[in-house]
Enzyme design. Structure first.
Site, short mmCIF file in Angstrom:
data_model
loop_
_atom_site.label_atom_id
_atom_site.label_comp_id
_atom_site.label_asym_id
_atom_site.label_seq_id
_atom_site.Cartn_x
_atom_site.Cartn_y
_atom_site.Cartn_z
N ASP A 111 0.84 -1.20 0.00
CA ASP A 111 0.00 0.00 0.00
C ASP A 111 0.88 1.25 0.00
OD1 ASP A 111 -1.93 2.02 0.54
OD2 ASP A 111 -3.14 0.65 1.73
N CYS A 125 -4.30 4.84 -2.34
CA CYS A 125 -4.83 3.98 -3.39
C CYS A 125 -4.97 4.82 -4.66
CB CYS A 125 -6.17 3.41 -2.97
SG CYS A 125 -6.92 2.41 -4.27
N ASN A 150 -1.36 5.48 4.91
CA ASN A 150 -1.85 4.72 6.06
C ASN A 150 -1.31 5.34 7.33
OD1 ASN A 150 -1.52 2.48 3.80
ND2 ASN A 150 -3.02 1.80 5.29
#
Ligand code: HMG
Ligand code: MG
Length: 305
Positions: A18, A242, A251
């Site tokens: 990610d 994303c 994150n």
């Protein structure tokens, strides 16, 4: 009060996947491998390494095979990868992941933008992937994106989250990740979404994945701890985003979570200094300082000493 909180938390570092998937400039394969090595050196025991998705959709993950096959694996570390369909799973299988992740969404609009199909179609695609993985003894985790809000649909209700939780359970997924893709969740709403996952999965198989776009991630993790949830995704250096959720930032930083948990007396097995070293390393590679408050504070203190 803290007596009621879990005594141990498992952190899944999703930085290599990610954290890097959204980087515009290609990150060298060797740097991705080195990042994984530094994370395991710091004590991370769950690392999300890469994804087997279309290189046209996410070019940064096109070196999935090279990254996975370049790892010097450690005993006791679980290496996971994202697999959206059978094609991805079959490619991943050759690289022997310990765990795969099927990723759906609580919002139809995001499902279409991210994986080019409806929620129901995604479940149909995941079902044979889950069966094949379990047949090979590979654990299957799921991620449910946009559980707290969607960049296209707007509000997402706990009922919509539970609908997908049920579908994931029905196809044999073993772990349910509740993801706040755009970081709009706040503690009570996060608890309401988590409670829906906890109706269908035991606490050890429910996790939170919080992007920190609006600075709510640590508060949301604390709110989850109050429910007994003790598995969280986090990304070294606070990297991430994303490509199909514009404006969403990284994150929650693994080092920020570890600092908070250390203060609460909750064990993670992760060494904060080693984690900051990993954050500094990858920041140097991508040419930006870490966004994480803890990494900045520790690095400033080191520079002053
Ligand atoms: P599609 O275009 O509908 O797929 O994409 P298709 O089956 O029609 O195939 C089209 C082309 O893609 C074909 O190639 C296939 O071979 C190829 P062509 O004939 O055009 O040359 N293809 C693949 N190639 C490599 N690996 C594969 C694969 N599958 C098909 N697995 C697909 C559907 C799912 C593939 C596409 O939409 C995709 O790759 N999406 C990826 C999106 C993504 O990776 N998003 C980021 C990860 S999710 C996330 O970040 C959220 C999370 O962090 C939680 C949160 O924060 O919310 C997990
Ligand atoms: Mg994410």
């Amino acid at each position: 009060m803290s007596a009621a909180l879990p005594r141990h938390v498992t952190l899944v570092d999703v930085g290599p996947r990610d954290g890097l998937q959204n980087e515009a400039a290609p990150v060298p394969t060797e740097a991705k491998i080195e990042l994984v090595h530094r994370l395991q050196q710091a004590g991370c025991r769950e690392i999300e390494v890469t994804s087997y998705v279309s290189p046209k959709w996410v070019p940064q993950m096109a070196d999935n095979h090279a990254v996975m096959s370049g790892l010097q694996r450690r005993d006791g570390v679980r290496y996971s990868v994202l697999t959206p369909n059978l094609k991805g799973f079959e490619a991943a299988l050759a690289d022997r992941p310990d765990e795969i992740v099927v990723f759906g969404a609580a919002s139809q609009a995001f499902s279409r933008r991210n994986i080019n199909c409806s929620i129901e179609e995604s479940i149909e695609r995941f079902a044979p992937v889950v069966a094949a993985a379990r047949g090979q003894g590979i654990k299957v985790r799921s991620a449910i994106s946009c559980a707290l809000g969607c960049p296209y649909q707007g509000e997402v209700t706990a009922d919509e989250v539970e609908h997908v939780v049920r579908l994931m359970k029905s196809i044999g997924v073993q772990h349910c990740g509740v993801a706040d893709t755009i970081g709009v969740g706040t503690p009570r709403r996060v608890q309401a979404a988590m409670e829906r996952a906890l109706r269908h999965f035991p606490a050890e198989d429910v996790s939170g994945h919080f992007h920190d776009t609006y600075g709510q991630a640590l508060a949301n993790i604390y709110a989850c701890l109050e429910l007994g949830v003790h598995v969280f995704d986090a990304s070294v250096g606070g990297l991430g985003g994303c490509p199909y959720a514009k404006g969403a930032t990284g994150n929650v930083a693994t080092e920020d979570v570890v600092f908070m948990l250390n203060g609460l007396g909750i064990a993670t097995g992760i060494d904060l200094d080693g984690l900051v070293d990993a954050a500094a390393y990858i920041s140097g590679v991508i040419g930006r300082p870490p966004v994480s408050r803890v990494a900045r504070a520790v690095l400033a203190k080191r520079a002053a000493a």
